[in-house]
Design an enzyme around this catalytic site. Structure first.
Site, PDB file in Angstrom:
ATOM      1  N   ALA A 180       0.830  -1.201   0.000  1.00 14.51           N
ATOM      2  CA  ALA A 180       0.000   0.000   0.000  1.00 14.51           C
ATOM      3  C   ALA A 180       0.869   1.256   0.000  1.00 14.51           C
ATOM      4  CB  ALA A 180      -0.927  -0.014   1.218  1.00 14.51           C
ATOM      5  N   HIS A 190      -2.020  -4.399  -5.251  1.00 13.16           N
ATOM      6  CA  HIS A 190      -1.432  -4.235  -3.917  1.00 13.16           C
ATOM      7  C   HIS A 190      -2.423  -4.559  -2.823  1.00 13.16           C
ATOM      8  CE1 HIS A 190      -3.242  -0.588  -2.055  1.00 13.16           C
ATOM      9  NE2 HIS A 190      -3.507  -0.219  -3.294  1.00 13.16           N
ATOM     10  N   CYS A 191      -1.881  -4.973  -1.681  1.00 11.81           N
ATOM     11  CA  CYS A 191      -2.617  -5.053  -0.427  1.00 11.81           C
ATOM     12  C   CYS A 191      -1.791  -4.265   0.578  1.00 11.81           C
ATOM     13  CB  CYS A 191      -2.859  -6.509  -0.012  1.00 11.81           C
ATOM     14  SG  CYS A 191      -1.387  -7.554  -0.002  1.00 11.81           S
ATOM     15  N   SER A 192      -1.793  -4.618   1.835  1.00  7.72           N
ATOM     16  CA  SER A 192      -1.036  -3.828   2.808  1.00  7.72           C
ATOM     17  C   SER A 192       0.467  -4.015   2.635  1.00  7.72           C
ATOM     18  CB  SER A 192      -1.454  -4.192   4.234  1.00  7.72           C
ATOM     19  OG  SER A 192      -2.794  -3.820   4.465  1.00  7.72           O
TER      20      SER A 192
END
Length: 386
Positions: A245, A318-320
């Site tokens: 992120a 994306h993720c975290s």
């Protein structure tokens, strides 16, 4: 050294003999579009209720946990295309992913992670060089020999050499004629028990693709390394990227990679640049209860549409942290639109992003997705948990 690198990259012992994807050297970079494309023009499986609701977020999708995905056709599995790369070389794309590898923290922050030796003239080195590279003469002198002890050299996990250009077989007459200093360094290091690799196409090939990872500064010490920008992993060259992120919210990264579309798989991180990029928002949790039945085909088709459109865009998933949720979505795309089994897709992804780690819940759902796509289970959970 070699074993650690291959462990990080999840490569088999015969990596140098196996085919790998050969990077294309393209001097022209596409500029990111400044006109956002409405997500609903791309993903048409979103319900009319969501699209027309006055309270809806037109970039957000919350998967319907009751819907079962039914593929349009049963796919015939295929293998990732392998292009031969001369033994002793790595491609610019592989070098890019090595420089941006993350395992807990960015690998490049460790001064002993990679030793990059610029085997060009001092003048060319001073003009520009790959980030963290050292002039080869400071390590291996033409007359004095090795200036760093063998014990010190053994601390490095990877030793990468490059000249201005070059892709001839190591030790061949053409290679010796084209880049004598590099060849001398390569064989001297090899004689000391090291296992150096050479950048295919040299600095010019790397600079053509990644000028933002080249600098005039000498960056050696750990505090200096912590100031470096770490980029998302490149999964498909000049097309598909996967990261965190924080990287998705860094405009310099978005601009340098010419990203046009983003798949945001976080629950709380907002879309960073909604006025200039197009987003698919999938509010997913990284836990044992999260159902991906709708998210997998949505993300897969979103990515495929962007990459197939003329002119093609570039997608960042994306993720975290860029490890679990984003990996599941990337794997779904590789299975559905590259027709790769989950096993082959996961190997491909881990070779390019070593920190790939979908949780067990996601792996089980990906196995089900594989069976839906291909009509039978091609991969076992034991195969992908090793």
């Amino acid at each position: 050294m070699t074993g650690w690198w291959k462990q990080l990259m999840h490569l088999p012992d015969d990596f140098n003999e196996m085919g790998v994807v050969l990077s294309r050297v393209n001097n022209s970079c596409r500029v990111a579009s400044r006109e956002p494309v409405n997500t609903f023009q791309i993903v048409n499986s979103i319900s009319d209720r969501e699209a027309n609701s006055p309270d809806s977020d037109h970039s957000s999708i919350i998967p319907n946990q009751t819907k079962v995905y039914e593929p349009e056709e049963v796919r015939v599995p295929s293998l990732p295309e392998a292009v031969y790369v001369e033994k002793g070389y790595i491609t610019p794309q592989q070098a890019y992913n090595l420089l941006n590898a993350e395992e807990g923290q960015p690998a490049l922050y460790d001064p002993y992670y990679i030793l990059i030796l610029d085997c060009r003239s001092a003048e060319r080195y001073n003009d520009s060089h790959v980030v963290t590279a050292r002039a080869s003469v400071t390590v291996i002198h033409p007359e004095l020999g090795c200036l760093i002890s063998c014990i010190e050299l053994q601390k490095y996990s990877i030793i990468l050499l490059y000249a201005e250009e070059g892709c001839s077989p190591v030790g061949s007459k053409k290679a010796r004629d084209d880049s004598p200093d590099l060849q001398r360094c390569f064989f001297q290091l090899s004689a000391l028990g090291m296992d150096p690799v050479i950048l295919l196409g040299g600095f010019s090939a790397f600079y053509a693709l990644y000028p933002f990872l080249c600098t005039q500064r000498m960056v050696l010490l750990e505090p200096e390394r912590h100031t470096l920008t770490i980029y998302p992993s490149e999964i498909l060259e000049e097309a598909l990227y996967q990261g965190s992120a924080a990287q998705a919210a860094d405009y310099r990264i978005i601009k340098n990679l010419h990203i046009t579309h983003v798949v945001n798989a976080t629950t709380n991180c907002p879309d960073a640049f909604p006025n200039i990029l197009s987003y698919l928002r999938l509010r997913l949790s990284d836990d044992a209860q999260q159902d991906l039945v709708e998210a997998l085909p949505l993300a897969s088709r979103f990515i495929n549409t962007v990459l197939k459109t003329e002119p093609a865009g570039r997608v960042l998933v994306h993720c975290s942290m860029g490890r679990s949720r984003s990996s599941a979505l990337t794997l779904a795309f590789l299975m559905e639109h590259r027709h790769w089994s989950l096993l082959h897709a996961l190997r491909w992804l881990k070779e390019r992003r070593a920190c790939t780690a979908p949780n067990v819940n996601f792996l089980r759902q990906l196995l089900t997705y594989e069976e839906q796509l291909f009509g039978s289970r091609l991969t076992s959970l034991d195969d992908i948990r090793r």
